[in-house]
Design an enzyme around this catalytic site. Sequence first.
Site, PDB file in Angstrom:
ATOM      1  N   PRO A  23     -16.588   5.286-110.772  1.00  0.00           N
ATOM      2  CG  PRO A  23     -15.240   3.889-112.060  1.00  0.00           C
ATOM      3  CD  PRO A  23     -16.228   5.002-112.169  1.00  0.00           C
ATOM      4  CB  CYS A  25     -10.828   1.946-104.925  1.00  0.00           C
ATOM      5  SG  CYS A  25     -10.403   1.152-106.458  1.00  0.00           S
ATOM      6  CB  ALA A  57     -11.629  -0.939-109.526  1.00  0.00           C
ATOM      7  CD  GLN A 100     -13.345   0.923-113.211  1.00  0.00           C
ATOM      8  OE1 GLN A 100     -12.938   0.959-112.046  1.00  0.00           O
ATOM      9  NE2 GLN A 100     -13.025   1.828-114.103  1.00  0.00           N
ATOM     10  CE1 TYR A 182      -4.289   0.037-110.290  1.00  0.00           C
ATOM     11  CE2 TYR A 182      -5.963   1.459-111.287  1.00  0.00           C
ATOM     12  CZ  TYR A 182      -5.104   1.158-110.231  1.00  0.00           C
ATOM     13  OH  TYR A 182      -5.045   1.970-109.139  1.00  0.00           O
ATOM     14  CG  LEU A 301      -9.910  18.227-111.211  1.00  0.00           C
ATOM     15  CD1 LEU A 301      -8.647  19.053-111.411  1.00  0.00           C
ATOM     16  CD2 LEU A 301     -10.406  18.365-109.764  1.00  0.00           C
TER      17      LEU A 301
HETATM   18  C1  FMN Z   1     -11.465   7.623-103.717  1.00  0.00           C
HETATM   19  C2  FMN Z   1     -11.286   7.414-105.177  1.00  0.00           C
HETATM   20  C3  FMN Z   1     -11.270   6.124-105.681  1.00  0.00           C
HETATM   21  C4  FMN Z   1     -11.153   5.890-107.052  1.00  0.00           C
HETATM   22  N1  FMN Z   1     -11.263   4.629-107.559  1.00  0.00           N
HETATM   23  C5  FMN Z   1     -11.357   4.438-108.890  1.00  0.00           C
HETATM   24  C6  FMN Z   1     -11.735   3.187-109.428  1.00  0.00           C
HETATM   25  O1  FMN Z   1     -12.065   2.244-108.717  1.00  0.00           O
HETATM   26  N2  FMN Z   1     -11.763   3.070-110.774  1.00  0.00           N
HETATM   27  C7  FMN Z   1     -11.489   4.124-111.608  1.00  0.00           C
HETATM   28  O2  FMN Z   1     -11.529   3.970-112.829  1.00  0.00           O
HETATM   29  N3  FMN Z   1     -11.174   5.315-111.118  1.00  0.00           N
HETATM   30  C8  FMN Z   1     -11.138   5.505-109.788  1.00  0.00           C
HETATM   31  N4  FMN Z   1     -10.912   6.751-109.294  1.00  0.00           N
HETATM   32  C9  FMN Z   1     -10.785   7.857-110.251  1.00  0.00           C
HETATM   33  C10 FMN Z   1     -12.143   8.471-110.527  1.00  0.00           C
HETATM   34  O3  FMN Z   1     -13.079   7.550-111.050  1.00  0.00           O
HETATM   35  C11 FMN Z   1     -12.012   9.664-111.483  1.00  0.00           C
HETATM   36  O4  FMN Z   1     -11.594   9.196-112.748  1.00  0.00           O
HETATM   37  C12 FMN Z   1     -11.017  10.706-110.951  1.00  0.00           C
HETATM   38  O5  FMN Z   1     -11.143  10.860-109.552  1.00  0.00           O
HETATM   39  C13 FMN Z   1     -11.251  12.081-111.594  1.00  0.00           C
HETATM   40  O6  FMN Z   1     -12.569  12.514-111.364  1.00  0.00           O
HETATM   41  P1  FMN Z   1     -12.952  13.589-110.211  1.00  0.00           P
HETATM   42  O7  FMN Z   1     -12.110  14.807-110.478  1.00  0.00           O
HETATM   43  O8  FMN Z   1     -14.430  13.829-110.427  1.00  0.00           O
HETATM   44  O9  FMN Z   1     -12.651  12.999-108.882  1.00  0.00           O
HETATM   45  C14 FMN Z   1     -10.992   6.988-107.921  1.00  0.00           C
HETATM   46  C15 FMN Z   1     -10.967   8.284-107.404  1.00  0.00           C
HETATM   47  C16 FMN Z   1     -11.128   8.498-106.060  1.00  0.00           C
HETATM   48  C17 FMN Z   1     -11.160   9.917-105.563  1.00  0.00           C
END
Ligand code: FMN
Length: 370
Positions: A23, A25, A57, A100, A182, A301
């Site tokens: 997810p 945002c 979210a 979510q 949150y 990551l």
């Molecule tokens: C633009 C953006 C928006 C995000 N919004 C949410 C969200 O709505 N809910 C959530 O649980 N995590 C959110 N995250 C976190 C990601 O879901 C994820 O847990 C985090 O970026 C680590 O993963 P990655 O390294 O693949 O980016 C967001 C991350 C990014 C980059």
Amino acid sequence: MSALFSPIKLRGLELANRIMVAPMCQYSADNGEANDWHFTHINSLALSGAAMFCIEATHVEDIGRITPGCLGLWNDATEAALKPILASVRKHSKAAVAMQIAHAGRKGSSYRPWEGGQLIPQSAGGWQTVAPSAVPHKEGETAPLALDATGLARIRDAFVNTAKRADRLGIDAIEVHSAHGYLLHQFLSPIANKRSDQYGGSLQNRMRYPLEVFDAVRAAFPDHKPVGVKVSATDWVEGGWDIEQTIEYAHELKKRGVDWIDASSGGVSPLQKIPLGPGYQVPLAQAVRQATGITTMAVGLITEAKQAEEIVASGKADMVALARAMLYDPRWGWHAAAELGGQVSAPPQYWRSQPSTHKALFGPTTFGAR
Ligand SMILES: Cc1cc2nc3c(=O)[nH]c(=O)nc-3n(C[C@H](O)[C@H](O)[C@H](O)COP(=O)(O)O)c2cc1C
């Protein structure tokens, strides 16, 4: 045979591979209502090759939004705005669609990240936030209001209302947001939760409200559809929420029928010290999986196909969730399948892109001309 591209079942939901678009945002809604940005974004990433796309979210009430641009699903207008998007995804993509559902608690009323992300004062159009205790996220900020019994019941019922609307929209799965500082994480963490009633103090008490919300959502969402939970498995702060407490929480969720745990971390305190690096949260998913046997998603990551394959093949997690790598490469799943010898479903409009070196990438395809 790729482990990443092997099927998995979450309750009644069959997924063709182990990849979820995490997810994310978009901070781009109007009064919680999705718009053309969400249409483009969701349709695009529903074609990533991941077997499941998780909608960002989606907040259960207006003051539960992180920013004024955050997505919601709390009334007929927010529900109607998502309807054409879901209809389009169903027409063009075979990906399952999760949502979510979330409440920001004391992290609500924030500016969008590209506007600085700080608290919006009420004098500048922000709103009074709510939380387990009247303790601000950052020193010097206006304190949230501590929720009383009426407020707790209102928000629990709002989660239920959103889950029912999600089902009506045809959403396949729900992820309850219990991470990143949150509202539900605020109840779990002793850093944010200073209550002295049955919702604060002992671990049992701090878990009580998140578990009540989970129970209520689970009961409101159809039996055959899965409900998972995203957790921050540690606060990365001495004396905060940690992996041992997360495992206790996961045991409680397992008793209540949770279908997956998505193991993230951090977000409740500006004092956190996160040891960032490739797959840095994978050991958290692995610990939850080993201790509880719950289907677990690793996130954070994970950017490379072989890295994701290793996580699943070695049993560190059952699935991976990718966020930023999917924004950077919205066909990440296709490229991973090509690299690992897997197969993805692609719309016929794009079949001609199948590389000549990967003739089975999209499964059986035909296209001709005269
Ligand atoms: C633009 C953006 C928006 C995000 N919004 C949410 C969200 O709505 N809910 C959530 O649980 N995590 C959110 N995250 C976190 C990601 O879901 C994820 O847990 C985090 O970026 C680590 O993963 P990655 O390294 O693949 O980016 C967001 C991350 C990014 C980059």
